[in-house]
Design a protein around this motif. Structure first.
Motif, PDB file in Angstrom:
ATOM      1  N   GLY A 162     -16.089  44.441  -2.143  1.00 46.77           N
ATOM      2  CA  GLY A 162     -14.734  43.999  -2.212  1.00 46.77           C
ATOM      3  C   GLY A 162     -13.972  44.796  -3.258  1.00 46.77           C
ATOM      4  O   GLY A 162     -14.346  45.118  -4.247  1.00 46.77           O
ATOM      5  N   THR A 163     -12.941  45.698  -2.693  1.00 43.56           N
ATOM      6  CA  THR A 163     -12.114  46.314  -3.495  1.00 43.56           C
ATOM      7  C   THR A 163     -10.772  45.221  -4.013  1.00 43.56           C
ATOM      8  O   THR A 163     -10.430  45.207  -5.067  1.00 43.56           O
ATOM      9  CB  THR A 163     -11.515  47.678  -2.952  1.00 43.56           C
ATOM     10  N   TRP A 164     -10.289  44.369  -3.006  1.00 43.53           N
ATOM     11  CA  TRP A 164      -9.368  43.388  -3.196  1.00 43.53           C
ATOM     12  C   TRP A 164     -10.224  42.204  -4.219  1.00 43.53           C
ATOM     13  O   TRP A 164     -11.322  41.958  -4.030  1.00 43.53           O
ATOM     14  CB  TRP A 164      -9.035  42.774  -1.982  1.00 43.53           C
ATOM     15  N   SER A 165      -9.526  41.598  -5.027  1.00 39.09           N
ATOM     16  CA  SER A 165     -10.082  40.462  -5.678  1.00 39.09           C
ATOM     17  C   SER A 165      -9.929  39.383  -4.650  1.00 39.09           C
ATOM     18  O   SER A 165      -9.172  39.158  -3.758  1.00 39.09           O
ATOM     19  CB  SER A 165      -8.960  40.131  -6.779  1.00 39.09           C
ATOM     20  N   ALA A 166     -11.037  38.488  -4.734  1.00 43.40           N
ATOM     21  CA  ALA A 166     -11.279  37.390  -3.817  1.00 43.40           C
ATOM     22  C   ALA A 166     -10.195  36.404  -3.924  1.00 43.40           C
ATOM     23  O   ALA A 166      -9.737  36.146  -5.079  1.00 43.40           O
ATOM     24  CB  ALA A 166     -12.832  37.099  -3.912  1.00 43.40           C
ATOM     25  N   ALA A 167     -10.378  35.419  -2.756  1.00 37.86           N
ATOM     26  CA  ALA A 167      -9.630  34.294  -2.892  1.00 37.86           C
ATOM     27  C   ALA A 167      -9.965  33.441  -4.088  1.00 37.86           C
ATOM     28  O   ALA A 167     -11.042  33.456  -4.607  1.00 37.86           O
ATOM     29  CB  ALA A 167      -9.669  33.397  -1.765  1.00 37.86           C
ATOM     30  N   PRO A 168      -9.126  32.711  -4.983  1.00 38.44           N
ATOM     31  CA  PRO A 168      -7.657  32.107  -4.427  1.00 38.44           C
ATOM     32  C   PRO A 168      -6.580  33.513  -4.535  1.00 38.44           C
ATOM     33  O   PRO A 168      -5.364  32.954  -4.478  1.00 38.44           O
ATOM     34  CB  PRO A 168      -7.226  31.064  -5.571  1.00 38.44           C
ATOM     35  N   ALA A 169      -7.150  34.742  -4.953  1.00 40.47           N
ATOM     36  CA  ALA A 169      -5.679  35.707  -5.021  1.00 40.47           C
ATOM     37  C   ALA A 169      -5.439  36.069  -3.524  1.00 40.47           C
ATOM     38  O   ALA A 169      -6.259  35.897  -2.681  1.00 40.47           O
ATOM     39  CB  ALA A 169      -6.640  37.075  -5.578  1.00 40.47           C
ATOM     40  N   VAL A 170      -4.083  36.395  -3.619  1.00 41.95           N
ATOM     41  CA  VAL A 170      -3.266  36.673  -2.283  1.00 41.95           C
ATOM     42  C   VAL A 170      -2.753  38.221  -2.495  1.00 41.95           C
ATOM     43  O   VAL A 170      -2.434  38.346  -3.675  1.00 41.95           O
ATOM     44  CB  VAL A 170      -2.258  35.684  -2.399  1.00 41.95           C
ATOM     45  N   HIS A 171      -3.003  38.673  -1.602  1.00 33.69           N
ATOM     46  CA  HIS A 171      -2.495  40.195  -1.524  1.00 33.69           C
ATOM     47  C   HIS A 171      -1.383  40.518  -0.418  1.00 33.69           C
ATOM     48  O   HIS A 171      -1.553  39.803   0.831  1.00 33.69           O
ATOM     49  CB  HIS A 171      -3.850  41.181  -0.846  1.00 33.69           C
ATOM     50  N   ASP A 172      -0.447  41.222  -0.473  1.00 31.91           N
ATOM     51  CA  ASP A 172       0.541  41.535   0.366  1.00 31.91           C
ATOM     52  C   ASP A 172       0.078  42.664   1.439  1.00 31.91           C
ATOM     53  O   ASP A 172      -0.720  43.400   0.911  1.00 31.91           O
ATOM     54  CB  ASP A 172       1.788  41.810  -0.173  1.00 31.91           C
ATOM     55  N   VAL A 173       0.543  42.533   2.503  1.00 40.17           N
ATOM     56  CA  VAL A 173       0.330  43.479   3.496  1.00 40.17           C
ATOM     57  C   VAL A 173       1.559  44.747   3.437  1.00 40.17           C
ATOM     58  O   VAL A 173       2.617  44.286   3.774  1.00 40.17           O
ATOM     59  CB  VAL A 173       0.610  42.827   5.072  1.00 40.17           C
TER      60      VAL A 173
END
Length: 219
Positions: A162-173
């Motif tokens: 994963g490059t994004w941090s995992a949930a509960p983090a939220v990422h914008d589109v």
């Protein structure tokens, strides 16, 4: 009551194309028969080629139910498509069979989506035309009663990290591409996502939709 129906409208595996170029230099014809001990030199024959990277993206694990958030009520906390579907996630397989450096899986708002409003989750019915739910990016889920929409990385598998941090983090589109996962070798990686939203008192009732594009690129 606010109804949101975000979906991934287009899932695209980008395959870089390369032309195979073969150049052969013909030898010089002298018109004379060859002779032993002559000063004739061997002709140079340069050959150049390029191998196309084989990249792939399999979206069969990302069903319509796994990207449908359903109805939102202002007082409700963060609600995801995973909650609505009873656990279904948008699971994507991606990778390469021959590019040793691996690949990246990038998410962005589909360029074909309307330019306005600027947020990814836009109203698609006349009763809320021009309205949107705000893009959200943060280390935790947004508070109930706020206007917020985003995606969450739930899990990774195979050769993916994963490059994004995992949930509960939220990422914008985002409008620009944002790398969500990657592979660092040949093989298949799997990343599972869900999309979620909250509504505020100022959110106009109606149907909303976000269009996300996922692209696989060679590193």
């Amino acid at each position: 009551m606010l109804t949101t129906r975000p979906h991934t409208s287009r899932l695209l595996a980008w395959l870089p194309l390369a032309a195979l170029l073969v150049v052969i230099a013909a030898s010089l014809v002298t018109g004379r028969a060859p002779s032993i001990g002559s000063a004739n030199a061997a002709s140079s024959i340069p050959v150049e080629g390029e191998i196309t990277s084989d990249l792939y993206l399999d979206a069969t694990g990302c069903s319509a139910a796994s990207v449908a958030i359903g109805e939102l009520v202002v007082a409700d906390p963060w609600k995801t498509a995973q909650d609505t579907s009873g656990g279904a996630t948008c699971s994507l397989d991606f990778g390469t069979s021959n590019h040793m450096a691996g690949t990246t899986l990038t998410m962005l708002e589909d360029p074909a989506a309307p330019v306005a409003p600027a947020a990814a989750m836009k109203c698609i019915t006349p009763d809320c035309l021009g309205s949107s739910i705000s893009d959200f990016d943060g280390p935790a889920e947004p508070a109930a009663g706020s206007s917020a929409f985003g995606a969450q990385l739930l899990s990774v598998g195979g050769v993916a990290t994963g490059t994004w941090s995992a949930a509960p983090a939220v990422h914008d589109v985002q409008n620009a591409g944002d790398t969500t996962c990657e592979t660092s070798a040949t093989g298949t990686g799997t990343c599972a996502f869900t999309f979620g939203a909250t509504a505020s008192a100022a959110s106009a009732p109606g149907s909303y939709q976000a269009q996300a594009r996922l692209v696989v690129l060679a590193k």
